[in-house]
Scaffold this motif. Structure first.
Motif, PDB file in Angstrom:
ATOM      1  N   MET A  84      17.429 -12.918   9.497  1.00 26.85           N
ATOM      2  CA  MET A  84      17.545 -13.686   8.265  1.00 26.85           C
ATOM      3  C   MET A  84      17.469 -12.708   7.094  1.00 26.85           C
ATOM      4  SD  MET A  84      17.912 -16.711   9.493  1.00 26.85           S
ATOM      5  CE  MET A  84      17.764 -17.781   8.072  1.00 26.85           C
ATOM      6  N   THR A  85      18.281 -12.958   6.053  1.00 26.39           N
ATOM      7  CA  THR A  85      18.305 -12.094   4.871  1.00 26.39           C
ATOM      8  C   THR A  85      18.304 -12.968   3.621  1.00 26.39           C
ATOM      9  OG1 THR A  85      20.719 -12.026   4.832  1.00 26.39           O
ATOM     10  CG2 THR A  85      19.610 -10.285   6.069  1.00 26.39           C
ATOM     11  N   ARG A  86      18.224 -12.326   2.492  1.00 22.56           N
ATOM     12  CA  ARG A  86      18.337 -13.022   1.213  1.00 22.56           C
ATOM     13  C   ARG A  86      19.562 -12.484   0.492  1.00 22.56           C
ATOM     14  NH1 ARG A  86      14.487 -16.890   0.218  1.00 22.56           N
ATOM     15  NH2 ARG A  86      12.634 -16.546   1.469  1.00 22.56           N
ATOM     16  N   ASN A  87      20.315 -13.385  -0.121  1.00 22.10           N
ATOM     17  CA  ASN A  87      21.498 -12.975  -0.873  1.00 22.10           C
ATOM     18  C   ASN A  87      21.090 -12.503  -2.272  1.00 22.10           C
ATOM     19  OD1 ASN A  87      21.056 -15.309  -2.368  1.00 22.10           O
ATOM     20  ND2 ASN A  87      22.862 -16.373  -1.604  1.00 22.10           N
ATOM     21  N   GLU A  88      22.087 -12.227  -3.112  1.00 25.85           N
ATOM     22  CA  GLU A  88      21.829 -11.712  -4.458  1.00 25.85           C
ATOM     23  C   GLU A  88      20.972 -12.678  -5.283  1.00 25.85           C
ATOM     24  OE1 GLU A  88      25.249 -12.454  -3.541  1.00 25.85           O
ATOM     25  OE2 GLU A  88      25.155 -10.613  -2.365  1.00 25.85           O
ATOM     26  N   LYS A  90      18.645 -14.442  -4.086  1.00 28.17           N
ATOM     27  CA  LYS A  90      17.375 -14.571  -3.344  1.00 28.17           C
ATOM     28  C   LYS A  90      17.314 -15.815  -2.463  1.00 28.17           C
ATOM     29  CE  LYS A  90      15.580 -10.940  -5.443  1.00 28.17           C
ATOM     30  NZ  LYS A  90      16.373  -9.789  -5.136  1.00 28.17           N
ATOM     31  N   ARG A  91      18.478 -16.359  -2.118  1.00 25.25           N
ATOM     32  CA  ARG A  91      18.545 -17.514  -1.218  1.00 25.25           C
ATOM     33  C   ARG A  91      18.578 -17.026   0.227  1.00 25.25           C
ATOM     34  NH1 ARG A  91      18.233 -19.334  -5.847  1.00 25.25           N
ATOM     35  NH2 ARG A  91      19.456 -21.020  -6.732  1.00 25.25           N
TER      36      ARG A  91
END
Length: 150
Positions: A84-88, A90-91
């Motif tokens: 899991m990551t966060r996009n620009e 922060k989602r």
């Protein structure tokens, strides 16, 4: 599966729990939920369902391709690792899915294995549909843990 699509209905049961009904089949409904603190983990959340769909589709495509040449890969097991990551903004997003498929026999036992491994992913509807959104890495090993692909 139909080429024209299918129908589902989701009905909220409590808080973040939904009953998922498959309207055009006799498949029994399932419950989805979010993990705490939002939900109660009463069922898989959408990210887990997505990962399961990718892995199941890949395994089924590989089995179909092997069986087309009269190979019997059973038993097949699949392990999935989701990052899991966060996009620009922060989602939270699914960043990558690593799928490790293990066949039930040594690689030498399969006919036309090179051809099967070169093309089975192309026939996986789910994986090819989501690859534009996140990375899907696939590894295939035989029963002796020999890396056949990936």
């Amino acid at each position: 599966m139909s080429d024209t699509g299918f129908k589902l209905r989701l009905t909220q049961q409590a808080n973040f729990q939904f009953l998922v009904e498959f309207l055009d089949t006799e498949i029994p409904p399932i419950t989805t939920d979010e993990p705490p603190p939002l939900g109660e983990n009463a069922g898989p959340n959408p990210s887990r369902m997505l990962a399961a769909a990718v892995a199941n589709c890949l395994a089924a495509s590989l089995m179909f391709a092997l069986k087309k040449f009269k190979n019997e890969p059973d038993p097949v097991t699949v392990e999935v690792d989701v990052q899991m990551t966060r996009n620009e903004a922060k989602r939270l997003r699914v960043g990558a899915v690593d799928v490790a498929i293990k066949l039930g026999k040594p690689g030498a036992a399969f006919e036309h294995l090179d051809r099967v491994l070169a093309q089975f992913e192309d026939f996986c509807v789910v994986t090819q549909s989501v690859r534009d959104g996140f990375e899907v890495n696939v590894a295939v090993r035989d029963s002796e843990d020999v890396l056949l692909k990936g």
